[in-house]
Design an enzyme around this catalytic site. Structure first.
Site, mmCIF file in Angstrom:
data_model
loop_
_atom_site.group_PDB
_atom_site.id
_atom_site.type_symbol
_atom_site.label_atom_id
_atom_site.label_comp_id
_atom_site.label_asym_id
_atom_site.label_seq_id
_atom_site.Cartn_x
_atom_site.Cartn_y
_atom_site.Cartn_z
ATOM 1 N N ASN A 7 1.273 -1.374 0.864
ATOM 2 C CA ASN A 7 -0.304 -0.131 -0.047
ATOM 3 C C ASN A 7 0.549 0.860 0.134
ATOM 4 O OD1 ASN A 7 -1.594 2.253 0.380
ATOM 5 N ND2 ASN A 7 -2.947 1.373 2.299
ATOM 6 N N ARG A 99 -2.058 -1.786 -3.640
ATOM 7 C CA ARG A 99 -3.628 -1.375 -3.715
ATOM 8 C C ARG A 99 -3.230 -0.279 -4.228
ATOM 9 N NH1 ARG A 99 -5.115 3.095 0.779
ATOM 10 N NH2 ARG A 99 -7.290 3.916 0.363
ATOM 11 N N HIS A 189 -12.701 3.161 -0.243
ATOM 12 C CA HIS A 189 -12.729 2.341 1.259
ATOM 13 C C HIS A 189 -13.299 0.535 0.787
ATOM 14 C CE1 HIS A 189 -12.249 5.872 4.366
ATOM 15 N NE2 HIS A 189 -11.001 4.782 4.400
ATOM 16 N N HIS A 217 -17.520 2.821 8.116
ATOM 17 C CA HIS A 217 -16.357 2.980 7.851
ATOM 18 C C HIS A 217 -15.536 3.722 8.316
ATOM 19 C CE1 HIS A 217 -11.522 1.685 7.038
ATOM 20 N NE2 HIS A 217 -11.415 2.359 7.152
ATOM 21 N N LEU A 218 -14.992 3.751 10.071
ATOM 22 C CA LEU A 218 -15.031 5.363 10.321
ATOM 23 C C LEU A 218 -13.538 5.265 11.344
ATOM 24 C CD1 LEU A 218 -18.650 5.380 13.301
ATOM 25 C CD2 LEU A 218 -17.709 6.370 10.656
ATOM 26 N N GLY A 219 -13.104 5.328 10.487
ATOM 27 C CA GLY A 219 -10.858 5.744 10.327
ATOM 28 C C GLY A 219 -10.995 6.940 10.805
ATOM 29 N N GLY A 221 -10.067 8.440 8.459
ATOM 30 C CA GLY A 221 -11.464 9.065 7.265
ATOM 31 C C GLY A 221 -11.946 7.484 7.261
ATOM 32 N N ARG A 250 -11.205 16.173 7.738
ATOM 33 C CA ARG A 250 -11.572 16.399 6.449
ATOM 34 C C ARG A 250 -13.651 17.065 6.778
ATOM 35 N NH1 ARG A 250 -10.642 11.267 3.408
ATOM 36 N NH2 ARG A 250 -8.784 10.907 2.741
ATOM 37 N N ILE A 347 -12.294 3.834 15.275
ATOM 38 C CA ILE A 347 -13.277 4.169 15.445
ATOM 39 C C ILE A 347 -14.712 3.453 15.879
ATOM 40 C CG2 ILE A 347 -14.901 6.046 15.635
ATOM 41 C CD1 ILE A 347 -13.022 8.566 14.309
ATOM 42 N N GLY A 348 -15.058 2.936 15.031
ATOM 43 C CA GLY A 348 -16.066 1.872 14.448
ATOM 44 C C GLY A 348 -15.403 0.898 15.249
ATOM 45 N N GLU A 349 -14.491 0.016 15.375
ATOM 46 C CA GLU A 349 -14.182 -0.973 15.573
ATOM 47 C C GLU A 349 -13.857 -0.969 17.463
ATOM 48 O OE1 GLU A 349 -10.515 -2.774 13.643
ATOM 49 O OE2 GLU A 349 -11.462 -2.239 11.444
ATOM 50 N N GLU A 401 -8.187 -4.883 5.167
ATOM 51 C CA GLU A 401 -8.170 -5.231 3.686
ATOM 52 C C GLU A 401 -7.158 -5.656 2.889
ATOM 53 O OE1 GLU A 401 -9.550 -0.358 2.972
ATOM 54 O OE2 GLU A 401 -8.714 -0.882 4.970
HETATM 55 P P1 AMP Z 1 -7.420 3.908 11.298
HETATM 56 O O1 AMP Z 1 -7.765 5.461 10.282
HETATM 57 O O2 AMP Z 1 -8.851 3.054 10.964
HETATM 58 O O3 AMP Z 1 -6.380 3.426 11.758
HETATM 59 O O4 AMP Z 1 -8.505 5.110 12.511
HETATM 60 C C1 AMP Z 1 -7.432 5.969 13.712
HETATM 61 C C2 AMP Z 1 -8.819 6.422 14.434
HETATM 62 O O5 AMP Z 1 -9.849 5.568 15.246
HETATM 63 C C3 AMP Z 1 -8.784 7.213 14.941
HETATM 64 O O6 AMP Z 1 -9.475 8.567 15.640
HETATM 65 C C4 AMP Z 1 -8.339 7.045 16.514
HETATM 66 O O7 AMP Z 1 -8.468 7.925 17.725
HETATM 67 C C5 AMP Z 1 -8.964 6.099 16.602
HETATM 68 N N1 AMP Z 1 -9.239 4.865 17.422
HETATM 69 C C6 AMP Z 1 -8.817 3.802 17.761
HETATM 70 N N2 AMP Z 1 -9.245 3.472 18.886
HETATM 71 C C7 AMP Z 1 -10.141 4.005 19.525
HETATM 72 C C8 AMP Z 1 -10.407 3.106 20.706
HETATM 73 N N3 AMP Z 1 -9.956 3.013 22.139
HETATM 74 N N4 AMP Z 1 -11.684 4.935 21.366
HETATM 75 C C9 AMP Z 1 -11.769 5.519 19.737
HETATM 76 N N5 AMP Z 1 -11.856 5.859 19.165
HETATM 77 C C10 AMP Z 1 -10.171 5.378 18.586
#
Ligand code: AMP
Length: 420
Positions: A7, A99, A189, A217-219, A221, A250, A347-349, A401
């Site tokens: 990636n 990717r 995504h 998908h809450l990360g 992005g 964003r 975030i979602g996980e 992914e």
């Molecule tokens: P990603 O882009 O999928 O790696 O997600 C990053 C986001 O997930 C960031 O905003 C992190 O703060 C959030 N995140 C990871 N672990 C936690 C958690 N235990 N509680 C809340 N947010 C989290």
């Protein structure tokens, strides 16, 4: 087959080494052998390698470009330091899966990369000027290192959303702009939405065409996807990844007239405004503190920071609005709509607090979270977090992914039908 998944970004290369094949895919017996990342390529790069047992090594080294980074990764994989028994030399790597962010309207599935495909990925640079050139550098670097004989496969972020119908992918702009410039919703995504939809199908033991879900998908992005009968029918990211949900930096949806207004009032150029919308907005812009949800939750809880709380509220409210609109978009003449909402991404996980805030506004659609299930689901674990009586289900499914890229690579190389 030992598959190297790459990636490649503008200044980073993430990789995983995954051992899998047709039988392993069937039995869910894929093995992850190693992973890592080279960051800040172009200067003194930061290199992190992680082997299967979770051991991590961190070093720095000057890496002048993507090719130097990929060379370093391969050297490490083949070295005794990595402890990967299956790999003694470069010939033990059997294919590379890349990717690729943008496949335009041309790519609806993953493909074996040849000169023609490479040219078509180049043709999509206009649509993803930041991402596709970096992906192409990764492909050409791997070609240089492995030679053209080693199969390389491109897996596109946009491909899963190519099932959107015109009413969902067109903007209500003059139609000739779509004809002339292919301005439309592409969505991103896709590999993540596709993966969690596939896991859901496995968990429920149902066929693909019975998958009716809304994936979130809450990360850093963020995007939502409405999946009906196994196909993406709508998604929140659009022509670029800027549209839709509130993200780390964003803005997501904004009124396009704000651009002109900002130019007039703040004397900003178009590219400054674009940067503001992409890099200084979202959670960071509202809170004025950080783009990191974990930190915002801590601030809101511990110091009662009002703007941190507001940023979280905006984030959850927007997600809820999208779920509501997708429940309507998916509703058919029989009155059936989505069966479940699936949370994934960092975030979602990981954040039960965010899941609660989103789900609590969805009681009118029959969603009742089981708070104990919601709070007790452990890291990297999947499961149903709704009450037994909840009409609409809610799942947490960690995304993967890289695994899907490795599996697509095997399927393309072996000539086996791809499961979308
Ligand atoms: P990603 O882009 O999928 O790696 O997600 C990053 C986001 O997930 C960031 O905003 C992190 O703060 C959030 N995140 C990871 N672990 C936690 C958690 N235990 N509680 C809340 N947010 C989290």
């Amino acid at each position: 087959m030992n598959i190297l998944v790459l990636n490649c970004g503008s200044s980073s290369v993430k990789f995983q080494l995954i051992s899998t094949d047709v039988e392993e895919i069937k039995n869910d017996a894929d093995r992850k052998l190693a992973r890592g990342v080279c960051e800040r390529i172009g200067g003194e790069a930061l290199i992190t390698f992680e082997v299967k047992d979770g051991k991590t090594s961190r070093t720095t080294a000057p890496l002048r470009n993507t090719q130097a980074a990929v060379e370093m990764i391969i050297r490490w994989i083949c070295s005794a330091d990595s402890g990967i028994e299956a790999i003694k030399s470069i010939s033990d790597i059997h294919a590379v899966g890349h990717r690729v962010v943008h496949g335009g309207e041309r790519f609806t599935h993953s493909v074996l990369i040849n000169d023609e495909v490479l040219g078509e990925i180049e043709d999509c640079i206009d649509l993803a000027p930041l991402h596709n050139p970096a992906n192409i550098k990764g492909i050409t670097a791997a070609r240089e290192i492995f030679g053209v004989g080693l199969p390389q496969v491109a897996v596109f972020d946009t491909a899963f959303h190519q099932t959107l119908e015109p009413h969902a992918y067109l903007y209500a702009l003059p139609y000739q702009l779509y004809r002339r410039h292919r301005i439309r919703r592409y969505g991103f995504h896709g590999t993540s939405h596709r993966y969690v939809a596939y896991r859901y199908r496995q968990i429920k033991n149902i066929p693909r065409d019975a998958v009716n879900v809304i994936t979130l998908h809450l990360g850093n992005g963020c995007s939502a996807c409405a999946i009906k009968a196994g196909n993406s029918i709508d998604t929140s990211m659009g022509f670029t990844p800027l549209e839709g949900l509130v993200m780390g930096t964003r803005a997501g949806d904004v009124d396009a007239a704000i651009i002109d207004f900002l130019a007039a009032k703040e004397g900003m150029s178009i590219s400054e405004i674009e940067s503001l919308l992409n890099k200084q907005s979202g959670l960071l812009g509202i809170s004025g503190l950080t783009n990191d949800m974990r930190e915002l939750l801590a601030e809101a809880e511990e110091t009662k920071d009002r703007r941190a709380a507001l940023a979280i509220e905006l984030f959850c409210y927007r997600a809820r609005k999208y779920i509501g609109s997708y429940l309507a978009a998916m509703c058919d003449t029989e009155g059936t709509t989505a069966d479940a909402i699936i949370f994934t991404g960092g975030i979602g996980e990981n954040s039960h607090a965010v899941r609660t805030r989103i789900a609590n506004g969805l009681k009118c659609f029959g969603l009742e979270l089981d708070e104990a299930r919601n709070q007790n689901i452990s890291t990297r674990k999947e499961g149903d977090i709704a009450t037994d009586d909840s009409a609409l289900r809610a799942f947490v499914i960690p995304t993967d992914e890289e695994l899907l890229i490795a599996r697509d690579t095997v399927r393309v190389v072996r000539g086996v039908e791809q499961r979308y």
